[in-house]
Write a protein that holds these residues in place. Structure first.
Motif, PDB file in Angstrom:
ATOM      1  N   GLY A 129     -14.091  -6.609 -25.557  1.00  0.00           N
ATOM      2  CA  GLY A 129     -13.799  -8.044 -25.569  1.00  0.00           C
ATOM      3  C   GLY A 129     -12.341  -8.224 -25.979  1.00  0.00           C
ATOM      4  O   GLY A 129     -11.636  -7.243 -26.281  1.00  0.00           O
ATOM      5  N   GLY A 178     -11.125  -9.406 -28.722  1.00  0.00           N
ATOM      6  CA  GLY A 178     -10.892  -8.966 -30.099  1.00  0.00           C
ATOM      7  C   GLY A 178     -10.649  -7.466 -30.141  1.00  0.00           C
ATOM      8  O   GLY A 178      -9.779  -6.971 -30.874  1.00  0.00           O
ATOM      9  N   PHE A 186     -10.276 -14.760 -15.662  1.00  0.00           N
ATOM     10  CA  PHE A 186     -10.340 -13.376 -16.157  1.00  0.00           C
ATOM     11  C   PHE A 186     -11.127 -13.249 -17.447  1.00  0.00           C
ATOM     12  O   PHE A 186     -10.861 -12.382 -18.271  1.00  0.00           O
ATOM     13  N   ARG A 212     -12.898  -5.193 -15.041  1.00  0.00           N
ATOM     14  CA  ARG A 212     -11.841  -4.358 -14.458  1.00  0.00           C
ATOM     15  C   ARG A 212     -10.819  -3.978 -15.518  1.00  0.00           C
ATOM     16  O   ARG A 212     -10.570  -4.738 -16.459  1.00  0.00           O
ATOM     17  N   VAL A 256      -6.198  -5.710 -15.001  1.00  0.00           N
ATOM     18  CA  VAL A 256      -5.976  -7.155 -14.985  1.00  0.00           C
ATOM     19  C   VAL A 256      -4.572  -7.524 -14.466  1.00  0.00           C
ATOM     20  O   VAL A 256      -4.439  -8.444 -13.654  1.00  0.00           O
ATOM     21  N   GLU A 301     -11.433 -22.591 -27.445  1.00  0.00           N
ATOM     22  CA  GLU A 301     -11.103 -21.166 -27.402  1.00  0.00           C
ATOM     23  C   GLU A 301     -10.330 -20.819 -28.676  1.00  0.00           C
ATOM     24  O   GLU A 301      -9.341 -21.477 -29.003  1.00  0.00           O
ATOM     25  N   GLU A 329      -1.711 -13.791 -20.791  1.00  0.00           N
ATOM     26  CA  GLU A 329      -1.571 -12.800 -19.716  1.00  0.00           C
ATOM     27  C   GLU A 329      -1.187 -13.478 -18.391  1.00  0.00           C
ATOM     28  O   GLU A 329      -0.357 -12.966 -17.638  1.00  0.00           O
TER      29      GLU A 329
HETATM   30  N1  UDP Z   1     -10.377  -8.476 -19.503  1.00  0.00           N
HETATM   31  C1  UDP Z   1     -10.353  -7.199 -18.959  1.00  0.00           C
HETATM   32  N2  UDP Z   1     -11.123  -6.956 -17.871  1.00  0.00           N
HETATM   33  C2  UDP Z   1     -11.895  -7.911 -17.307  1.00  0.00           C
HETATM   34  C3  UDP Z   1     -11.922  -9.203 -17.872  1.00  0.00           C
HETATM   35  C4  UDP Z   1     -11.132  -9.457 -18.968  1.00  0.00           C
HETATM   36  O1  UDP Z   1      -9.649  -6.302 -19.441  1.00  0.00           O
HETATM   37  O2  UDP Z   1     -12.573  -7.601 -16.320  1.00  0.00           O
HETATM   38  C5  UDP Z   1      -9.544  -8.743 -20.692  1.00  0.00           C
HETATM   39  C6  UDP Z   1      -8.508  -9.821 -20.491  1.00  0.00           C
HETATM   40  O3  UDP Z   1      -7.407  -9.305 -19.791  1.00  0.00           O
HETATM   41  C7  UDP Z   1      -8.217 -10.238 -21.926  1.00  0.00           C
HETATM   42  C8  UDP Z   1      -9.549 -10.017 -22.621  1.00  0.00           C
HETATM   43  O4  UDP Z   1     -10.355  -9.243 -21.735  1.00  0.00           O
HETATM   44  O5  UDP Z   1      -7.237  -9.398 -22.496  1.00  0.00           O
HETATM   45  C9  UDP Z   1     -10.271 -11.295 -22.952  1.00  0.00           C
HETATM   46  O6  UDP Z   1      -9.694 -11.833 -24.075  1.00  0.00           O
HETATM   47  P1  UDP Z   1      -9.706 -13.392 -24.422  1.00  0.00           P
HETATM   48  O7  UDP Z   1      -9.006 -13.514 -25.699  1.00  0.00           O
HETATM   49  O8  UDP Z   1      -9.175 -14.186 -23.306  1.00  0.00           O
HETATM   50  O9  UDP Z   1     -11.256 -13.776 -24.553  1.00  0.00           O
HETATM   51  P2  UDP Z   1     -12.463 -13.132 -25.393  1.00  0.00           P
HETATM   52  O10 UDP Z   1     -13.265 -12.304 -24.458  1.00  0.00           O
HETATM   53  O11 UDP Z   1     -11.869 -12.340 -26.491  1.00  0.00           O
HETATM   54  O12 UDP Z   1     -13.227 -14.304 -25.929  1.00  0.00           O
END
Ligand code: UDP
Ligand code: GLC
Length: 390
Positions: free
Chosen positions: A17, A19, A214, A275, A278, A296, A304
């Motif tokens: 995730g 975090g 994403f 994936r 990204v 959020e 990003e």
């Molecule tokens: N992300 C990823 N692959 C995916 C979808 C999301 O690596 O298929 C990454 C995205 O690039 C971002 C993170 O997951 O760095 C999501 O972080 P965000 O703080 O937006 O939301 P969270 O999931 O922590 O609530």
């Protein structure tokens, strides 16, 4: 490495995730003095190990795993014996460290007790917005009470996160905001030919509009709002990158798939799953949309999108408001409002100048405010002052 310098990082999650991806950059920077303990195995452990970070898994036993963000305190109470066992193990490991650094709520509870048992100071990197849109009030009281009593420093990932913690009774004096930092290199080094290749593979022409989202698939991340917003525009496609990485979100994923076929747009809603690339995928999009229906806490995907030099549309709540200046570095729309989102997409589609200005100003803002160097510098100062006992 002497005992005095070691940092024991804790995270309950094995999945990737936001975090966990944020901790990955921090742990990488502290590699020579860090040990990471995860409470479950998964891709996060593999990423840390690939980056040369010492990592091991201390699995949670059955009852401890059932504590969930919206669960009741009775359920939590049943987990107490397992919790204490887990804390004892972490306390033993903490004896060879100078500070415990908990990166998630569950790991903060364990870390706080382990810190009291081993007499080590505890830092909590608070990445959640502690309000009833996200958690039961019992959980908020429990987490805030434990943090107030046992945690030395609370690092909030945005002012919104800090404010919500304080509004829930959290001690303001212990809490400071450190924004996430994202490495820009992967976004700068994308090979442009991969973008057109991806669009061709998806059946998206140059004149179509590809809107990328994403976020992990989860009700409050609001991908359904994007599907509603593109519904009446045959030339608009949605790229959904991310998966239901937490078990509770599997029904939402099925709901999105059903919605896409019920609206007759299965050919323009592209489910890519989780994936690793990204930056490449963002480069193929015309717009990056953040659609969270609840505030959020921070929203890495927003930064990003800015680093990708794409115009970003985000929902006007929580930390997102601190990342984007409306109509200057992105567009803000009310959460859960498909018509407003459709309007924002449409205004970007029709106004090339607006697209270019927002993308360029957004990029510069992201580089100057959300660098990973700044993040590491700020975290280092907090770690050093905490283990120095200040
Ligand atoms: N992300 C990823 N692959 C995916 C979808 C999301 O690596 O298929 C990454 C995205 O690039 C971002 C993170 O997951 O760095 C999501 O972080 P965000 O703080 O937006 O939301 P969270 O999931 O922590 O609530
Ligand atoms: C959490 C939040 C997200 C934030 C991330 C990194 O997962 O939901 O908004 O960007 O942590 O701090």
């Amino acid at each position: 490495m002497t005992e005095r310098r070691r940092i024991l990082f804790l995270d309950h999650a094995g999945v990737l995730g936001g975090g966990e991806l944020s901790l990955l950059s921090i742990a990488r920077a502290f590699r020579d003095e860090a040990e990471v303990i995860l409470f479950e195995d998964g891709p996060f452990r593999r990423k840390l190990a690939e980056d040369g970070v010492a990592v091991s898994v201390l699995p949670m036993s059955g009852k401890l795993r059932t504590i969930s963000r919206d669960g009741g305190l009775l359920n939590d109470a049943a987990a107490i014996p397992a919790l204490l066992g887990h804390c004892l193990k972490v306390a033993r490991l903490a004896r060879s460290s100078s500070v415990i650094y908990a990166n998630s709520q569950k790991s903060m509870i364990v870390g706080a007790i382990a810190g009291a048992l081993s007499r080590r100071p505890v830092i909590w990197h608070l990445r959640d917005l502690m309000d009833v849109a996200h958690f039961s009030s019992g959980h908020i009281r429990l987490a805030v009470g434990v943090a107030n009593a046992f945690v030395s420093r609370i690092i909030a990932n945005s002012e919104a996160t800090r404010d919500a913690f304080i509004a829930s009774g959290g001690k303001a004096a212990k809490t400071l905001t450190v924004y996430n930092g994202i490495e820009s290199d992967p976004f700068d080094s994308v090979d442009p030919s991969t973008s057109s290749l991806l669009r061709t593979e998806l059946g998206v022409t140059e004149s179509d509009l590809l809107v990328g989202c994403f976020s992990r698939l989860s009700d409050w991340k609001g991908q359904h709002v994007l599907l509603e917003a593109i519904r009446k525009h045959p030339g608009w496609h949605a790229l959904l990158v991310g998966d239901a990485i937490f078990d509770a979100d599997t029904p939402y994923k099925s709901m999105l798939e059903t919605l896409a076929s019920r609206y007759g747009m299965a050919d323009r809603v592209h489910f890519l799953g989780f994936r690793d690339n990204v930056p490449e995928l963002m480069a193929a999009c015309d717009i990056v949309a953040h659609t969270s229906t609840a505030p959020e806490p921070f929203g890495r995907v927003i930064v990003e999108g800015m680093l990708s030099r794409k115009p970003v549309i985000a929902t006007n709540a929580g930390g997102a408001v601190e990342l984007i200046r409306d109509r200057q570095t992105g567009l803000l729309v009310p959460p859960n409002d498909a018509i407003a989102l459709q309007g924002a997409i449409s205004s970007l589609e029709q106004d090339a100048q607006l697209r270019a200005t927002i993308a360029s100003q957004g990029h510069d803002e992201a580089v100057s405010r959300f660098s990973s160097d700044r993040l590491v510098r700020e975290v280092r100062a907090i770690v050093d002052s905490t283990r120095g006992g200040t």
